[in-house]
Design a protein around this motif. Structure first.
Motif, PDB file in Angstrom:
ATOM      1  N   ARG A   1      85.440  87.948  47.117  1.00 31.83           N
ATOM      2  CA  ARG A   1      85.272  86.465  46.578  1.00 31.83           C
ATOM      3  C   ARG A   1      85.216  85.539  47.866  1.00 31.83           C
TER       4      ARG A   1
ATOM      5  N   ALA B   1      86.178  81.746  49.098  1.00 28.38           N
ATOM      6  CA  ALA B   1      87.168  81.069  48.449  1.00 28.38           C
ATOM      7  C   ALA B   1      87.151  79.447  49.207  1.00 28.38           C
ATOM      8  N   PRO B   2      86.203  78.745  49.420  1.00 22.33           N
ATOM      9  CA  PRO B   2      86.324  77.477  50.176  1.00 22.33           C
ATOM     10  C   PRO B   2      87.334  76.526  49.664  1.00 22.33           C
ATOM     11  N   SER B   3      87.468  75.743  50.662  1.00 19.33           N
ATOM     12  CA  SER B   3      88.323  74.535  50.237  1.00 19.33           C
ATOM     13  C   SER B   3      87.380  73.467  50.506  1.00 19.33           C
TER      14      SER B   3
ATOM     15  N   GLU C   1      89.041  76.470  46.128  1.00 20.12           N
ATOM     16  CA  GLU C   1      90.519  76.165  46.457  1.00 20.12           C
ATOM     17  C   GLU C   1      90.763  74.621  46.764  1.00 20.12           C
TER      18      GLU C   1
ATOM     19  N   TYR D   1      99.242  77.036  49.547  1.00 22.66           N
ATOM     20  CA  TYR D   1      98.033  77.994  49.903  1.00 22.66           C
ATOM     21  C   TYR D   1      98.389  79.298  49.928  1.00 22.66           C
TER      22      TYR D   1
ATOM     23  N   VAL E   1      96.707  81.821  46.760  1.00 25.74           N
ATOM     24  CA  VAL E   1      95.415  82.591  47.102  1.00 25.74           C
ATOM     25  C   VAL E   1      95.976  83.977  46.637  1.00 25.74           C
TER      26      VAL E   1
ATOM     27  N   ARG F   1      87.133  87.526  55.181  1.00 28.18           N
ATOM     28  CA  ARG F   1      87.189  85.958  55.750  1.00 28.18           C
ATOM     29  C   ARG F   1      87.333  85.830  57.162  1.00 28.18           C
TER      30      ARG F   1
ATOM     31  N   HIS G   1      92.477  83.036  59.627  1.00 34.37           N
ATOM     32  CA  HIS G   1      93.433  83.476  58.438  1.00 34.37           C
ATOM     33  C   HIS G   1      94.590  84.694  58.569  1.00 34.37           C
TER      34      HIS G   1
HETATM   35  N1  GLU Z   1      90.340  78.317  51.309  1.00 36.20           N
HETATM   36  C1  GLU Z   1      90.422  78.831  52.549  1.00 36.20           C
HETATM   37  C2  GLU Z   1      89.479  78.103  53.452  1.00 36.20           C
HETATM   38  O1  GLU Z   1      88.643  77.724  52.937  1.00 36.20           O
HETATM   39  C3  GLU Z   1      90.064  80.224  52.577  1.00 36.20           C
HETATM   40  C4  GLU Z   1      91.241  81.106  51.900  1.00 36.20           C
HETATM   41  C5  GLU Z   1      90.614  82.855  51.857  1.00 36.20           C
HETATM   42  O2  GLU Z   1      89.546  83.127  52.117  1.00 36.20           O
HETATM   43  O3  GLU Z   1      91.556  83.418  51.679  1.00 36.20           O
HETATM   44  O4  GLU Z   1      89.703  78.418  54.842  1.00 36.20           O
END
Ligand code: GLU
Length: 470
Positions: free
Chosen positions: A8, A10-12, A44, A183, A187, A201, A205
């Motif tokens: 996936r 998963a952008p904020s 996200e 968060y 997630v 990612r 993170h």
């Molecule tokens: N939403 C997070 C971000 O944009 C990414 C989360 C993830 O990839 O686990 O940095």
């Protein structure tokens, strides 16, 4: 049976999708698609204050532009609060999470106190086993019970074994006082419920991962495989700035880059395959392997992006380029009256321009400069329009309509013959032709320019120059 790969992105949506994000998406896409798995897109957007609808739109638009398609519907975390609440309650019921009544002020004071002594304060689990009467006037947060002993360990596909001792972790907050989940909690819940098998990612993170693993363990969810990818740095080894590439993905479209070039560029930032440089998407779908991602940060190299872009411009069929160039103010040859609109004309013009353009913007600029009669003339070159220059120009005006203009090479040889007849060197003829036809020196081969514009139009331009400089 081999496990199904589900990845996936998963952008904020708090800012525009930048190229680092697109690279992460690409790696996830390639891995899933190589193995006939699924690639999901999850927005996200739990941080209501910082989200922007525009940023979400830009993400979707960028995906469309580069041609990365996701499976299933787009997931929005903001629509999943009920699900998160259910799991928070489950953990509370199972005594794996608890209410903590330490106020924000108290926490801040403790942190500041420790900071003043050069220490880091870690929540001391004071409400972990609290059974008393809750203090009045405080809305509690919910904290998860982190292991008190041992370590959280995982094998990162890029970085190898990562182990964090329980002492370094605390019972972190999974639901804030206003009830919103945090968060690291959401997630983990989402990745588990969506069946995500592999998380690729940014390595920013990596410190979140042990916390997410704690959530997985508390809920008996299967832990995915993690790959934490090093950052893209500037050529100077610093954080990327706007100047060296930290722009929105759609800015690259506006600057005249082709999506194939951008994807090829991005995949090489952090991954390599022998000494190959050119990778089509279909080739990547045969060979990309996240286990071979580089462990060191990569460096943004503008020259390389331009080089790749030119490569893909050259590869693009002319008919497709015509379509793409419309966004850059280019009108098709047919819209210009009296010029050569045959396929041969288009091919020879585009052949020249492909050799001279690193971006579609450069391509469009040169195209328009050729197709539109000059309105100004290079002052330096104008010096050549002395009395002898004018005389040559007059002769050219008489000669051009007579020459055989069946191909650029016919035109070039006719111009040589013209020079021989009048005892002129080609170096005396060409600058004048360029001046009259293009308004300046340099640029595409004269044979091609005359072939495309036609002898009538070229003669007209030479006359216009002579008339305006009597
Ligand atoms: N939403 C997070 C971000 O944009 C990414 C989360 C993830 O990839 O686990 O940095």
């Amino acid at each position: 049976m081999a496990r199904k790969i589900v990845t996936r992105f998963a952008p904020s949506p708090t800012g525009y999708l930048h190229i680092g994000g697109l690279r992460t998406a690409l790696f996830n896409y390639l891995y899933a698609k190589r193995y006939n798995g699924e690639f999901l897109l999850r927005i996200e957007d739990t941080d209501m204050a910082r989200n922007s609808q525009q940023a979400t739109q830009a993400i979707i638009q960028s995906f469309e532009w580069v041609g990365l398609s996701h499976d299933r519907e787009i997931f929005y975390q903001s629509k999943r609060f009920d699900i998160y609440a259910k799991y928070i309650q489950k953990l509370l019921d199972e005594d794996k999470a608890y209410y903590c009544y330490m106020s924000k002020e108290e926490l801040d004071a403790k942190r500041e106190e420790a900071q003043a002594q050069g220490k880091v304060w870690k929540y001391d689990n004071r409400y972990r086993d609290f059974k008393g009467t809750p203090p009045e006037g405080i809305t509690p947060v919910v904290r998860i019970k982190a292991p008190l002993e041992g370590a959280i360990e995982f094998h990162d596909g890029v970085k190898g074994v990562i182990s964090v001792h329980a002492k370094e972790l605390d019972d972190f907050v999974i639901a804030r006082a206003d009830g919103t989940p945090t968060y690291n909690f959401v997630v983990a819940i989402d990745d588990a419920l969506m069946g995500v098998s592999d998380v690729i990612r940014g390595d920013d993170h990596i410190s979140n991962t042990p916390k997410q693993i704690i959530v997985y363990q508390a809920l008996d969810f299967e832990i995915p495989k993690f790959f934490h990818v090093p950052m893209i740095l500037s050529p100077e080894g610093k954080k990327l700035s706007k100047r060296d590439g930290a722009m929105g993905v759609m800015d690259y479209q506006k600057m005249g880059y082709l999506p194939e070039a951008l994807l090829n560029f991005l995949v090489r930032l952090g991954w390599s395959y022998g000494d190959e440089e050119i990778f089509s998407l279909s080739r990547l779908l045969e060979i990309f392997d996240p286990y071979t991602l580089n462990t060191a940060p990569s460096s943004y190299n503008q020259e390389k992006l331009l080089w790749l872009n030119q490569h893909y411009i050259k590869q693009t069929p002319n008919a497709k380029l015509v379509e793409l160039l419309k966004d850059f103010g280019v009108q098709s040859l047919e819209t210009y009256k009296g010029i050569n609109t045959t396929p041969q004309a288009l091919d020879s013009l585009f052949g020249e321009l492909k050799d001279r353009s690193k971006t579609l913007v450069e391509f469009a600029t040169q195209y328009n400069e050729i197709l539109q009669a000059p309105t100004t003339y290079d002052p330096k070159l104008l010096k050549k329009l002395d009395s002898q220059g004018k005389e040559i120009m007059q002769k050219l005006c008489a000669f051009l309509p007579t020459l055989c203009a069946d191909s650029p090479s016919d035109i070039e040889s006719a111009l040589h013959t013209f020079g021989d007849t009048h005892q002129l060197k080609i170096g005396q003829i060409m600058p004048l032709l360029r001046l009259g036809i293009l308004g300046k020196g340099g640029g595409i081969a004269m044979g091609v320019a005359i072939f495309v514009l036609g002898v009538q139009e070229c003669t007209k331009r030479l006359h216009a120059l002579l008339d305006s400089h009597q």
